[in-house]
Design a protein around this motif. Structure first.
Motif, PDB file in Angstrom:
ATOM      1  N   ALA A  16       0.972  -1.293   0.026  1.00  0.00           N
ATOM      2  CA  ALA A  16       0.030   0.008   0.009  1.00  0.00           C
ATOM      3  C   ALA A  16       1.015   1.207   0.188  1.00  0.00           C
ATOM      4  O   ALA A  16       0.527   2.211  -0.690  1.00  0.00           O
ATOM      5  CB  ALA A  16      -0.955  -0.087   1.192  1.00  0.00           C
ATOM      6  N   ALA A  17       2.007   1.263   0.768  1.00  0.00           N
ATOM      7  CA  ALA A  17       2.766   2.336   0.651  1.00  0.00           C
ATOM      8  C   ALA A  17       3.347   2.681  -0.435  1.00  0.00           C
ATOM      9  O   ALA A  17       3.701   3.801  -0.979  1.00  0.00           O
ATOM     10  CB  ALA A  17       3.849   2.190   1.958  1.00  0.00           C
ATOM     11  N   GLY A  18       3.876   1.661  -1.091  1.00  0.00           N
ATOM     12  CA  GLY A  18       4.598   1.593  -2.332  1.00  0.00           C
ATOM     13  C   GLY A  18       3.502   2.231  -3.261  1.00  0.00           C
ATOM     14  O   GLY A  18       3.714   2.812  -4.121  1.00  0.00           O
ATOM     15  N   THR A  19       2.063   1.693  -3.401  1.00  0.00           N
ATOM     16  CA  THR A  19       1.043   2.254  -4.286  1.00  0.00           C
ATOM     17  C   THR A  19       1.112   3.616  -4.022  1.00  0.00           C
ATOM     18  O   THR A  19       0.998   4.389  -4.986  1.00  0.00           O
ATOM     19  CB  THR A  19      -0.144   1.378  -4.054  1.00  0.00           C
ATOM     20  N   MET A  20       0.919   4.080  -2.745  1.00  0.00           N
ATOM     21  CA  MET A  20       0.690   5.598  -2.585  1.00  0.00           C
ATOM     22  C   MET A  20       1.936   6.240  -3.084  1.00  0.00           C
ATOM     23  O   MET A  20       1.672   7.461  -3.712  1.00  0.00           O
ATOM     24  CB  MET A  20       0.405   5.693  -1.105  1.00  0.00           C
ATOM     25  N   ALA A  21       3.060   5.774  -2.980  1.00  0.00           N
ATOM     26  CA  ALA A  21       4.046   6.457  -3.570  1.00  0.00           C
ATOM     27  C   ALA A  21       4.177   6.820  -4.799  1.00  0.00           C
ATOM     28  O   ALA A  21       4.480   7.567  -5.461  1.00  0.00           O
ATOM     29  CB  ALA A  21       5.649   5.765  -2.990  1.00  0.00           C
ATOM     30  N   ALA A  22       3.950   5.456  -5.566  1.00  0.00           N
ATOM     31  CA  ALA A  22       3.837   5.731  -7.044  1.00  0.00           C
ATOM     32  C   ALA A  22       2.699   6.312  -7.533  1.00  0.00           C
ATOM     33  O   ALA A  22       2.822   7.216  -8.420  1.00  0.00           O
ATOM     34  CB  ALA A  22       3.655   4.251  -7.610  1.00  0.00           C
ATOM     35  N   THR A  23       1.562   6.609  -6.585  1.00  0.00           N
ATOM     36  CA  THR A  23       0.380   7.584  -6.965  1.00  0.00           C
ATOM     37  C   THR A  23       1.048   8.897  -6.725  1.00  0.00           C
ATOM     38  O   THR A  23       0.725   9.806  -7.677  1.00  0.00           O
ATOM     39  CB  THR A  23      -0.792   7.293  -6.244  1.00  0.00           C
ATOM     40  N   THR A  24       1.755   9.150  -5.725  1.00  0.00           N
ATOM     41  CA  THR A  24       2.263  10.498  -5.665  1.00  0.00           C
ATOM     42  C   THR A  24       3.059  10.966  -6.796  1.00  0.00           C
ATOM     43  O   THR A  24       3.006  12.124  -7.399  1.00  0.00           O
ATOM     44  CB  THR A  24       2.911  10.510  -4.199  1.00  0.00           C
ATOM     45  N   ALA A  25       4.037   9.870  -7.076  1.00  0.00           N
ATOM     46  CA  ALA A  25       4.966  10.512  -8.150  1.00  0.00           C
ATOM     47  C   ALA A  25       4.290  10.625  -9.291  1.00  0.00           C
ATOM     48  O   ALA A  25       4.509  11.572 -10.262  1.00  0.00           O
ATOM     49  CB  ALA A  25       5.887   9.269  -8.354  1.00  0.00           C
ATOM     50  N   ALA A  26       3.163   9.767  -9.594  1.00  0.00           N
ATOM     51  CA  ALA A  26       2.223   9.807 -11.107  1.00  0.00           C
ATOM     52  C   ALA A  26       1.620  11.180 -11.281  1.00  0.00           C
ATOM     53  O   ALA A  26       1.261  11.689 -11.950  1.00  0.00           O
ATOM     54  CB  ALA A  26       1.314   8.815 -11.190  1.00  0.00           C
ATOM     55  N   ALA A  27       1.281  11.809  -9.851  1.00  0.00           N
ATOM     56  CA  ALA A  27       0.537  13.011  -9.796  1.00  0.00           C
ATOM     57  C   ALA A  27       1.431  14.271  -9.835  1.00  0.00           C
ATOM     58  O   ALA A  27       0.833  15.269 -10.055  1.00  0.00           O
ATOM     59  CB  ALA A  27      -0.214  13.181  -8.298  1.00  0.00           C
ATOM     60  N   ALA A  28       2.752  14.295 -10.046  1.00  0.00           N
ATOM     61  CA  ALA A  28       3.599  15.392 -10.243  1.00  0.00           C
ATOM     62  C   ALA A  28       3.099  15.988 -11.480  1.00  0.00           C
ATOM     63  O   ALA A  28       2.805  15.448 -12.669  1.00  0.00           O
ATOM     64  CB  ALA A  28       4.985  14.810 -10.220  1.00  0.00           C
ATOM     65  N   PRO A  29       3.213  17.257 -11.764  1.00  0.00           N
ATOM     66  CA  PRO A  29       2.722  17.977 -12.818  1.00  0.00           C
ATOM     67  C   PRO A  29       3.607  17.671 -14.146  1.00  0.00           C
ATOM     68  O   PRO A  29       4.957  17.467 -13.918  1.00  0.00           O
ATOM     69  CB  PRO A  29       2.779  19.337 -12.679  1.00  0.00           C
ATOM     70  N   ASP A  30       3.091  17.622 -15.298  1.00  0.00           N
ATOM     71  CA  ASP A  30       3.777  17.291 -16.479  1.00  0.00           C
ATOM     72  C   ASP A  30       4.322  18.552 -17.162  1.00  0.00           C
ATOM     73  O   ASP A  30       3.444  19.582 -17.511  1.00  0.00           O
ATOM     74  CB  ASP A  30       2.905  16.776 -17.445  1.00  0.00           C
ATOM     75  N   VAL A  31       5.313  18.875 -16.766  1.00  0.00           N
ATOM     76  CA  VAL A  31       6.264  20.388 -16.970  1.00  0.00           C
ATOM     77  C   VAL A  31       7.118  20.270 -18.051  1.00  0.00           C
ATOM     78  O   VAL A  31       7.755  19.305 -18.376  1.00  0.00           O
ATOM     79  CB  VAL A  31       6.973  20.823 -15.741  1.00  0.00           C
ATOM     80  N   VAL A  32       6.900  20.998 -19.205  1.00  0.00           N
ATOM     81  CA  VAL A  32       7.454  21.352 -20.496  1.00  0.00           C
ATOM     82  C   VAL A  32       8.321  22.836 -20.488  1.00  0.00           C
ATOM     83  O   VAL A  32       7.452  23.633 -20.051  1.00  0.00           O
ATOM     84  CB  VAL A  32       6.648  21.168 -21.485  1.00  0.00           C
ATOM     85  N   VAL A  33       9.362  22.670 -20.825  1.00  0.00           N
ATOM     86  CA  VAL A  33      10.121  23.598 -21.016  1.00  0.00           C
ATOM     87  C   VAL A  33      10.984  24.094 -22.202  1.00  0.00           C
ATOM     88  O   VAL A  33      11.185  23.225 -23.054  1.00  0.00           O
ATOM     89  CB  VAL A  33      11.437  23.764 -19.829  1.00  0.00           C
ATOM     90  N   SER A  34      10.873  25.301 -22.744  1.00  0.00           N
ATOM     91  CA  SER A  34      11.318  25.551 -24.163  1.00  0.00           C
ATOM     92  C   SER A  34      13.053  25.405 -24.192  1.00  0.00           C
ATOM     93  O   SER A  34      13.280  24.769 -25.170  1.00  0.00           O
ATOM     94  CB  SER A  34      11.154  26.952 -24.332  1.00  0.00           C
ATOM     95  N   ILE A  35      13.933  25.836 -23.542  1.00  0.00           N
ATOM     96  CA  ILE A  35      15.146  26.155 -23.652  1.00  0.00           C
ATOM     97  C   ILE A  35      15.949  25.546 -22.567  1.00  0.00           C
ATOM     98  O   ILE A  35      15.514  25.680 -21.407  1.00  0.00           O
ATOM     99  CB  ILE A  35      15.621  27.375 -24.151  1.00  0.00           C
ATOM    100  N   LYS A  36      17.064  25.068 -22.805  1.00  0.00           N
ATOM    101  CA  LYS A  36      18.079  24.578 -21.968  1.00  0.00           C
ATOM    102  C   LYS A  36      18.502  25.327 -20.549  1.00  0.00           C
ATOM    103  O   LYS A  36      18.103  24.791 -19.467  1.00  0.00           O
ATOM    104  CB  LYS A  36      19.503  24.245 -22.454  1.00  0.00           C
ATOM    105  N   PRO A  37      18.856  26.606 -20.706  1.00  0.00           N
ATOM    106  CA  PRO A  37      19.004  27.527 -19.539  1.00  0.00           C
ATOM    107  C   PRO A  37      17.831  27.539 -18.593  1.00  0.00           C
ATOM    108  O   PRO A  37      17.942  27.309 -17.194  1.00  0.00           O
ATOM    109  CB  PRO A  37      19.366  28.682 -19.919  1.00  0.00           C
ATOM    110  N   ILE A  38      16.612  27.768 -18.926  1.00  0.00           N
ATOM    111  CA  ILE A  38      15.466  27.686 -18.338  1.00  0.00           C
ATOM    112  C   ILE A  38      15.285  26.363 -17.766  1.00  0.00           C
ATOM    113  O   ILE A  38      14.734  26.083 -16.549  1.00  0.00           O
ATOM    114  CB  ILE A  38      14.343  28.199 -18.870  1.00  0.00           C
ATOM    115  N   HIS A  39      15.232  25.312 -18.436  1.00  0.00           N
ATOM    116  CA  HIS A  39      15.199  23.757 -18.092  1.00  0.00           C
ATOM    117  C   HIS A  39      15.794  23.690 -16.950  1.00  0.00           C
ATOM    118  O   HIS A  39      15.514  22.726 -16.091  1.00  0.00           O
ATOM    119  CB  HIS A  39      15.313  22.936 -19.414  1.00  0.00           C
TER     120      HIS A  39
END
Length: 368
Positions: A16-39
């Motif tokens: 259950a703990a592993g499942t919760m951790a996986a769920t938390t990780a999966a819930a991280a926002p999908d973030v996209v960045v344009s260029i390397k310095p900002i990335h």
């Protein structure tokens, strides 16, 4: 409880703990960045939560980048997109409207605390005289991390109706970005054409710090469950930037008054912050080859100043540098303002900035 039951209960709890951790990780926002310095800045703030995706990767330059279908898919899946804005990543302007329907799009060129400088239409040849101005901020440090300064009202983006990437890339339509006036940009495709602010903001460490705070604020808004991680990472990032700033100031102090010439006018923020002496640029826009008259002008400038170095950039052919240094005593070097030769990640920003300082020190410090 029997030993077998206890073991089963422990196994179930572990699962259950592993499942919760996986769920938390999966819930991280999908973030996209344009260029390397900002990335790099976004990656530093997100460490331990997730990894942002990068659009302009490898040795590509935002000045000449062309969107690929894979980039379109990446944008379509994004929760948050960070970019400087249409002044730099013009190739993203319409695709963001068409594809990033669910995403919050943050133009870091607009956020609180970022100082923008006007684009120099003729490059540094027509720029101010450095003289005894007060541009050297190298000794400044700002350890305070004030979350009250994070208010950024313009994180939204009006996307309108979505269109396929292929159609959008070739269509003309009117749209309005919050914080951007596109009236003067109608026929433009690049910041060097429409006279907006110089978009190489990250080359001033104070701007990098302001952007880091804005990045943190947006990530906290998108993912409040991980606020403690984002806050801890941002505090560490700001301190690291201050330490880097001090090191760079010391590195370039012996050579800051020696004039040099760059490939294109991308270094105004570095120049403004550290007080180095950029005497001219080979080309104002990296997509446009300079004419014979400008090349002669640069050669004359090198000879009249005794300019010690002319710097190429890794994304562009060094042939022009060889042309302008021919018959002069100027040495040549390479500056990499966008991290083309560097591996993307949280360390790239620091490698980029210290690399510029080291290249300046090495070339300008050499005996003739």
């Amino acid at each position: 409880m029997t030993r077998t039951a206890t073991a089963l209960f422990a196994s179930a709890a572990f699962f259950a703990a592993g499942t919760m951790a996986a769920t938390t990780a999966a819930a991280a926002p999908d973030v996209v960045v344009s260029i390397k310095p900002i990335h790099s800045l976004v990656a530093a703030v997100m460490q331990g939560v997730g990894e942002p995706k990068l659009i302009v990767d490898g040795a590509a330059s935002p000045h000449t980048f062309t969107m690929k279908p894979s980039n379109a898919r990446t944008i379509e899946g994004a929760d948050v997109v960070f970019w400087i804005g249409p002044n730099l990543e013009a190739f993203l302007d319409k695709p963001l409207d068409a594809l990033a329907g669910k995403a919050t799009v943050v133009a870091l060129g607009d956020v609180a605390g970022v100082e923008t400088l006007p684009f120099r239409e003729g490059g540094p040849f027509e720029a101010h005289d450095h003289g005894d101005d007060d541009h050297d901020h190298g000794a400044e440090t700002h350890d305070d991390h004030d979350h009250a300064d994070h208010g950024h009202a313009d994180h939204g983006h009006d996307h309108g109706a979505e269109k396929p990437a292929e159609q959008e890339a070739h269509s003309d339509h009117d749209h309005d970005h919050k914080g951007h006036d596109h009236a003067a940009e109608a026929d433009a495709h690049h910041d060097h054409d429409h006279g907006g602010f110089d978009a190489h903001l990250w080359l001033d460490p104070e701007n990098a710090k302001a952007m880091a705070k804005a990045i943190e604020a947006q990530l906290v808004a998108a993912d409040p469950a991980n606020v403690a991680v984002y806050t801890k990472n941002t505090v560490a990032l700001l301190k690291r930037i201050d330490a880097m700033n001090d090191d760079i100031a010391k590195t370039i102090a012996p050579v800051k008054n020696k004039p040099f010439i760059v490939f294109h006018d991308a270094y105004q923020y570095f120049e403004h912050h550290y007080g180095v002496t950029v005497a001219g640029s080979v080309t104002v826009s990296p997509e446009t080859a300079p004419g014979a008259e400008r090349l002669k002008e640069i050669q004359a400038k090198i000879n009249s100043l005794g300019a010690t170095c002319v710097f190429a950039e890794p994304q562009f052919t060094p042939k022009l540098i060889n042309v302008v240094t021919e018959g002069t005593k100027a040495k040549s070097g390479v500056l990499d303002p966008e991290g083309a030769t560097l591996k993307a990640g949280p360390d790239l920003y620091f490698e980029l900035m210290t690399g510029i300082a080291a290249s300046l020190s090495d070339c300008l410090g050499r005996d003739s």
